[in-house]
Design an enzyme around this catalytic site. Structure first.
Site, PDB file in Angstrom:
ATOM      1  CG  ASN A  95      -1.509   1.364   1.497  1.00  0.00           C
ATOM      2  OD1 ASN A  95      -2.385   1.841   0.786  1.00  0.00           O
ATOM      3  ND2 ASN A  95      -1.011   2.034   2.537  1.00  0.00           N
ATOM      4  CE1 TYR A 158      -0.008   7.235  -6.862  1.00  0.00           C
ATOM      5  CE2 TYR A 158      -2.038   7.466  -8.127  1.00  0.00           C
ATOM      6  CZ  TYR A 158      -1.373   7.025  -6.997  1.00  0.00           C
ATOM      7  OH  TYR A 158      -2.063   6.366  -6.009  1.00  0.00           O
ATOM      8  CE  LYS A 162      -0.234   3.408  -7.008  1.00  0.00           C
ATOM      9  NZ  LYS A 162       0.120   2.494  -5.893  1.00  0.00           N
ATOM     10  CB  ILE A 191      -9.611   8.313  -1.172  1.00  0.00           C
ATOM     11  CG1 ILE A 191      -9.877   7.082  -2.044  1.00  0.00           C
ATOM     12  CG2 ILE A 191      -9.867   8.005   0.294  1.00  0.00           C
ATOM     13  CD1 ILE A 191     -11.201   6.419  -1.819  1.00  0.00           C
TER      14      ILE A 191
END
Length: 253
Positions: A95, A158, A162, A191
């Site tokens: 994570n 980013y 990913k 989020i």
């Protein structure tokens, strides 16, 4: 030897990782979590897990420092032996990460390399070193982002890292299946956490815009993600393998 299930959660001291760690504990799983710089926050998560009746420990890890991995893996092995009387664990949740949005034309090689090390190269080689320590029937859960499916300006680096992780997850599932280990990747949408300097949390207009893109008319919270990761570590999820699971409320459908 311990029969307790144990999860290792990188970046488990705050945000999504903290919620993952607590939800794992709620499922009866002990947790070994890492933090980069905030030991006090990590200690607080350990206390929260212990308050749920599970065992926990926190270790320092800087994902950007690949040279430190060998010593860190040995530290994990020592902690497993001293605290749990075992030499293996069951669930690896990759994570830990860093945030940052930079327009494509302004990205520097230094910025690119930092994100490469933390989000892809580091996860690749740390997981590789941990494979001998993961029990048969274990799980690897990687973390992606909704921006591998839809493009958001400023996230070319980013999201690219990913995206690489999403491909790697399939290869992990394919090649580690003979050891009884599954691999999946969870892709959160926007989020509200302190990630990326709390960009979303501190910007009501951005929250309003992102909410408008979702059929549920809101942005996500850490509590939306942790239970999904915890579920993937249960027997109910044993047949889920090699999958990208987007947990984003249906944004940009």
């Amino acid at each position: 030897m311990s029969t307790t299930k144990i999860a290792l959660v990188t970046g488990g001291s705050r945000g999504l990782g903290k919620d993952m760690a607590i939800n794992l504990a709620k499922k009866g799983i002990d947790v070994l979590l890492t933090y980069n710089s905030n030991e006090a926050a990590a200690t607080e998560v350990v206390r929260s897990i212990e308050a749920l009746g599970r065992q926990a420990a926190a270790l320092q890890l800087n994902m950007a420092d690949l040279r430190s991995y060998k010593a860190f893996v040995q530290q994990v092995a020592t902690t497993l032996q001293s605290k749990w009387n075992t030499n293996a664990f069951d669930f690896l949740i990759n994570n830990a990460g860093i945030g940052g949005g930079v327009p494509f034309e302004n990205v520097t090689e230094e910025f690119f390399d930092e994100f490469l090390n933390v989000h892809f190269k580091g996860v690749y080689f740390l997981t590789q070193q941990f494979v001998p320590y993961i029990n048969k029937g274990g799980r690897i859960i990687n973390i992606s982002t909704g921006t591998t499916r839809f493009a958001h300006p400023g996230y070319s680096v980013y999201a690219s890292m990913k995206g690489a992780m999403e491909v790697l997850t399939k290869y992990m599932a394919k090649e580690l299946g003979t050891k009884g280990i599954t691999a999946n990747i969870v892709a959160p949408g926007p989020i509200i956490t302190d990630f990326n300097n709390a960009t979303i949390r501190n910007n009501p207009k951005m929250q309003e815009f992102l909410s408008s893109l979702s059929p549920l008319n809101r942005v996500g919270e850490a509590e939306d993600i942790g239970p999904v990761v915890a579920f993937l570590c249960t027997n109910d999820a044993a047949w889920i393998n090699g999958q990208r699971i987007e947990v984003a409320g249906g944004i940009n459908l």
